[in-house]
Design an enzyme around this catalytic site. Structure first.
Site, PDB file in Angstrom:
ATOM      1  N   GLU A  56     -19.891  -7.406   4.026  1.00 26.55           N
ATOM      2  CA  GLU A  56     -18.734  -8.353   3.482  1.00 26.55           C
ATOM      3  C   GLU A  56     -18.054  -9.001   4.605  1.00 26.55           C
ATOM      4  O   GLU A  56     -16.722  -9.324   4.345  1.00 26.55           O
ATOM      5  CB  GLU A  56     -18.011  -7.631   2.731  1.00 26.55           C
TER       6      GLU A  56
ATOM      7  N   TRP B 288      -7.332  -8.052 -11.055  1.00 21.53           N
ATOM      8  CA  TRP B 288      -6.682  -8.404 -10.145  1.00 21.53           C
ATOM      9  C   TRP B 288      -6.336  -9.811  -9.613  1.00 21.53           C
ATOM     10  O   TRP B 288      -5.793 -10.135  -8.554  1.00 21.53           O
ATOM     11  CB  TRP B 288      -7.467  -7.783  -8.655  1.00 21.53           C
TER      12      TRP B 288
ATOM     13  N   ASP C  25     -18.676  -3.851  -8.218  1.00 20.67           N
ATOM     14  CA  ASP C  25     -17.419  -3.111  -8.073  1.00 20.67           C
ATOM     15  C   ASP C  25     -16.381  -3.455  -9.321  1.00 20.67           C
ATOM     16  O   ASP C  25     -16.294  -4.497  -9.559  1.00 20.67           O
ATOM     17  CB  ASP C  25     -16.595  -3.766  -6.658  1.00 20.67           C
TER      18      ASP C  25
ATOM     19  N   GLU D 150      -7.955   1.061 -14.300  1.00 15.90           N
ATOM     20  CA  GLU D 150      -6.601   0.717 -14.202  1.00 15.90           C
ATOM     21  C   GLU D 150      -6.018  -0.134 -15.305  1.00 15.90           C
ATOM     22  O   GLU D 150      -5.069  -0.057 -15.737  1.00 15.90           O
ATOM     23  CB  GLU D 150      -6.438   0.080 -12.964  1.00 15.90           C
TER      24      GLU D 150
ATOM     25  N   HIS E 173     -18.996   0.836  -8.647  1.00 16.08           N
ATOM     26  CA  HIS E 173     -18.005   1.581  -7.681  1.00 16.08           C
ATOM     27  C   HIS E 173     -16.569   1.376  -8.367  1.00 16.08           C
ATOM     28  O   HIS E 173     -16.206   0.409  -8.685  1.00 16.08           O
ATOM     29  CB  HIS E 173     -18.126   0.824  -6.292  1.00 16.08           C
TER      30      HIS E 173
ATOM     31  N   CYS F 104     -13.493   2.950  -7.215  1.00 18.16           N
ATOM     32  CA  CYS F 104     -12.309   3.619  -6.426  1.00 18.16           C
ATOM     33  C   CYS F 104     -11.439   5.063  -7.056  1.00 18.16           C
ATOM     34  O   CYS F 104     -12.009   5.800  -6.388  1.00 18.16           O
ATOM     35  CB  CYS F 104     -11.248   2.660  -6.438  1.00 18.16           C
TER      36      CYS F 104
ATOM     37  N   HIS G 219      -8.911   5.684   3.591  1.00 23.46           N
ATOM     38  CA  HIS G 219      -7.246   5.336   3.606  1.00 23.46           C
ATOM     39  C   HIS G 219      -6.396   5.985   4.740  1.00 23.46           C
ATOM     40  O   HIS G 219      -5.623   5.707   5.074  1.00 23.46           O
ATOM     41  CB  HIS G 219      -6.668   5.596   2.487  1.00 23.46           C
TER      42      HIS G 219
ATOM     43  N   CYS H 245     -14.391   4.430  -0.115  1.00 22.82           N
ATOM     44  CA  CYS H 245     -14.401   3.084  -0.635  1.00 22.82           C
ATOM     45  C   CYS H 245     -14.913   2.369   0.472  1.00 22.82           C
ATOM     46  O   CYS H 245     -15.501   2.823   1.443  1.00 22.82           O
ATOM     47  CB  CYS H 245     -12.857   2.656  -0.972  1.00 22.82           C
TER      48      CYS H 245
HETATM   49  N1  GLN Z   1     -17.426  -3.550  -2.003  1.00 24.72           N
HETATM   50  C1  GLN Z   1     -16.010  -3.331  -1.772  1.00 24.72           C
HETATM   51  C2  GLN Z   1     -15.600  -2.943  -0.386  1.00 24.72           C
HETATM   52  O1  GLN Z   1     -16.417  -2.376   0.085  1.00 24.72           O
HETATM   53  C3  GLN Z   1     -15.212  -2.548  -2.639  1.00 24.72           C
HETATM   54  C4  GLN Z   1     -13.814  -2.557  -2.547  1.00 24.72           C
HETATM   55  C5  GLN Z   1     -13.080  -2.050  -3.703  1.00 24.72           C
HETATM   56  O2  GLN Z   1     -13.469  -0.977  -4.181  1.00 24.72           O
HETATM   57  N2  GLN Z   1     -11.658  -1.697  -3.857  1.00 24.72           N
HETATM   58  O3  GLN Z   1     -14.412  -3.204   0.032  1.00 24.72           O
HETATM   59 ZN    ZN Z   2     -12.963   1.394  -3.799  1.00 22.97          ZN
END
Ligand code: GLN
Ligand code: ZN
Length: 611
Positions: free
Chosen positions: A319, A396, A434, A440, A476, A478, A529, A561
């Site tokens: 990415e 978002w 994703d 949320e 995915h 988070c 993180h 993540c």
């Molecule tokens: N594919 C995104 C990344 O790897 C997923 C980011 C996310 O879940 N906030 O950054």
């Molecule tokens: Zn994530």
């Protein structure tokens, strides 16, 4: 009682502390204190409401205190309205943006009596300029229901950008439709003057506001008939994959031929300073498209080489072209503007610049296809296609308020479906969507959740139902609070689910044991993180824990993540340790170590009794 604890006992020391603080504020000269109680917009049981009454009676009784404004927001009060009205406080704050029902509730309970109403009329969560006429009409309705009205934002202005929209580099057509924090303060003063001095006192402001709103309604960029017809043509379509999850899993196992405990990452690799510099130069026009593309391609080559060398099984292109994934897609879809500024806090010291979704959404041309195709052409291992899901795009961003979110979600979903189809046609065998914001976005009130989950999961499946059985769909998510969405895992109908689990010590994995979802699971074992590089043994421990819970057949191994906020110095050793841990577990499993499935297999080879 909650979890066997007496609520009032819990609250007693808090009340004592509050009494002390209120007295201090009074001595310090405060005339008013605002106490936030947003928890009241969720369902509260009889015991909690009784505790509320008792607590405020004690605070209210106390004479050495400022006047209290009890403030609620993000929804309506429901049955708690009657209780709140009778509390011994001097003012009540109500949100009329997300809680329109508050008006009817107020009327039904006969108004606020001698309390002041802090009327949340200007939306603190979104950036659309206020409908000043409608707000003045609402104020006319509210005035008889209380002795005094204070015009207010619906909540704090933390959620919207500072400054004025006019100072922002968003396109000129859209700019007059927006209100940032300072604009919102202006709107409050106009409303206040309009209610005290009459509408004539603010005639100019009202006219400007009316014209801007009319222009917004009439704009051909807001309403696009072609998009609307396409969405309508899907209205009766039930987006489901043809084969069931079990059959798909068999097909995919044969096609992909992955080792057990396949190792992958969530998508992004570190955004290096060089990459950021190149992007800034490209945006400023100092670097032309071919040069920028060449830099991105070189970065993809590098990211692929790193993954091959470390020994990952399912690769990503990293990415590098996305600084912020939602903005990346927003810039390539109709119906969005993506301001240069407009920063708001995301969490802690992290800030984001949300895109603004103002009109009908469609794809202009492929958005990720070239990068994915390029990456796949450079390796024989599968490269995951990587899309941001419709609900995350919606949540978002700052989203239009002139149609229900579910309709906007469908438009986003169809645009992403087009991209999905292109990726699949170009040979992507694994595509990840994703959706970190799906959980949320869950409404605060339980009675609204089912409805939300129904349209949110349908939008998701509008994208993924384009998959053939051989295409493996990953998602995915988070955050590890899977409890709330466990019920919709079946509805999402994905093949592999990954989520953050490292920080909760894999506890969320157990939740999946009770789910009927039987697909692949990638509980994140590397906390992205944290700058820490976990040792092999630490990874092994977490993976063993996941193995015990899920068995070896459905477990995937991945960070929790994307890696974009980390540095290569951290990521390279961490991934190497992750692979080492995976390999040692694989070796144990190959040597016939006891795992849940081995037992079943052994049993089935036994001669049945009596034969
Ligand atoms: N594919 C995104 C990344 O790897 C997923 C980011 C996310 O879940 N906030 O950054
Ligand atoms: Zn994530």
């Amino acid at each position: 009682m909650r979890d066997g604890v007496d609520l009032l006992k819990l609250l007693d020391p808090l009340v004592a502390a509050y009494i002390e603080v209120l007295a201090q504020l009074k001595r310090g000269g405060a005339a008013w204190v605002r106490i936030d109680e947003p928890a009241l917009v969720q369902e509260r049981n009889a015991e909690e409401l009784a505790a509320l009454r008792r607590v405020y009676r004690r605070l209210g009784e106390h004479t050495t205190r400022p006047k209290i404004a009890l403030s609620t927001y993000f929804g309506h009060l429901g049955p708690a309205m009657g209780v709140v009205r009778d509390l011994p406080v001097e003012a009540v704050g109500l949100d009329f943006c997300r809680g329109r029902e508050n008006l009817q509730l107020l009327k039904s309970c006969g108004g606020l009596g001698d309390k002041t109403l802090f009327a949340g009329l200007v939306d603190g969560r979104n950036i659309w300029s206020n409908d000043l006429h409608a707000s003045l009409d609402l104020l006319d309705e509210l005035t008889p229901l209380t002795t005094e009205v204070v015009v207010s934002t619906s909540c704090s202005l933390l959620h919207v950008p500072m400054g004025r929209a006019a100072d922002e580099t968003v396109d000129e057509e859209v700019r007059p439709w927006l209100a940032f924090a300072e604009d919102k303060i202006d709107e409050l003063t106009v409303l206040s003057r309009g209610i005290t001095g009459g509408r004539g006192a603010v005639a100019n402001e009202l006219e400007t506001n009316r014209a801007a709103r009319a222009a917004r309604r009439a704009s051909s960029r807001v309403t696009d008939e072609v998009i609307r017809q396409r969405v309508a043509s899907f209205a009766k379509f039930d987006p489901r994959r043809v084969e069931g999850a079990g059959d798909r899993a068999a097909t995919q196992r044969a096609e992909l031929a992955l080792p057990i405990l396949p190792i992958t990452t969530i998508g992004s690799f570190p955004q290096t300073p060089e990459l950021r510099r190149a992007r800034a130069a490209w945006r400023a026009g100092h670097l032309d498209d071919p040069d920028y593309d060449a830099i991105l391609r070189a970065e993809i080559d590098h990211v692929l080489a790193v993954q091959e060398e470390i020994g990952l099984d399912v690769l990503v292109h990293g990415e590098p072209e996305r600084d912020d994934m939602v903005r990346y897609f927003a810039e390539r879809l109709t119906g969005f503007v993506v301001p240069d500024g407009g920063w708001v806090q995301s969490y802690g010291s992290r800030c984001v610049r949300p895109a603004i979704l103002f009109g009908d959404v469609a794809r202009r041309s492929p958005m990720t296809l070239d990068w994915t195709r390029y990456a796949q052409s450079r390796t024989s291992k599968p490269v995951k296609g990587m899309l941001t899901g419709p609900i995350t795009m919606l949540r978002w961003s700052f989203v239009r308020d002139d149609q229900p979110d579910r309709d906007t979600a469908d438009q986003l979903a169809l645009a992403l479906r087009d991209e999905f189809i292109d990726l699949q046609a170009a040979g992507s065998t694994i595509i990840q969507i994703d959706e970190p914001a799906l959980r949320e976005g869950l409404p605060l009130r339980k009675d609204e959740r089912q409805e939300y989950l129904k349209w949110a999961t349908r939008a998701f499946r509008l994208v993924t139902s384009a998959a053939t059985s051989a295409t493996q769909v990953h998602t995915h998510m988070c955050y590890a609070e899977l409890d709330d969405i466990i019920i919709v895992l079946d509805e999402l109908d994905v093949d592999v689910l990954s989520f953050e689990a490292a920080r909760s010590d894999m506890a969320s994995v157990d939740v999946l044991q009770s789910a009927s979802y039987q697909g692949g699971v990638g509980p994140g074992v590397y906390d992205v993180h944290s700058p820490r590089v976990p040792e092999v043994a630490a990874f092994e421990g977490l993976l063993r824990r996941a193995l015990e819970s899920l068995g070896p057949d459905r477990l995937w191994i991945n960070p929790d993540c994307g890696l974009k906020t980390r540095r290569y110095e951290q990521v390279l050793p961490a991934l190497a340790h992750l692979v080492a841990a995976a390999r040692s577990l694989r070796a144990e499993l190959d040597n016939g170590a006891t795992v849940p499935d081995a037992g079943i297999e052994a049993a089935s080879t036994e001669t049945p009794p009596g034969s």
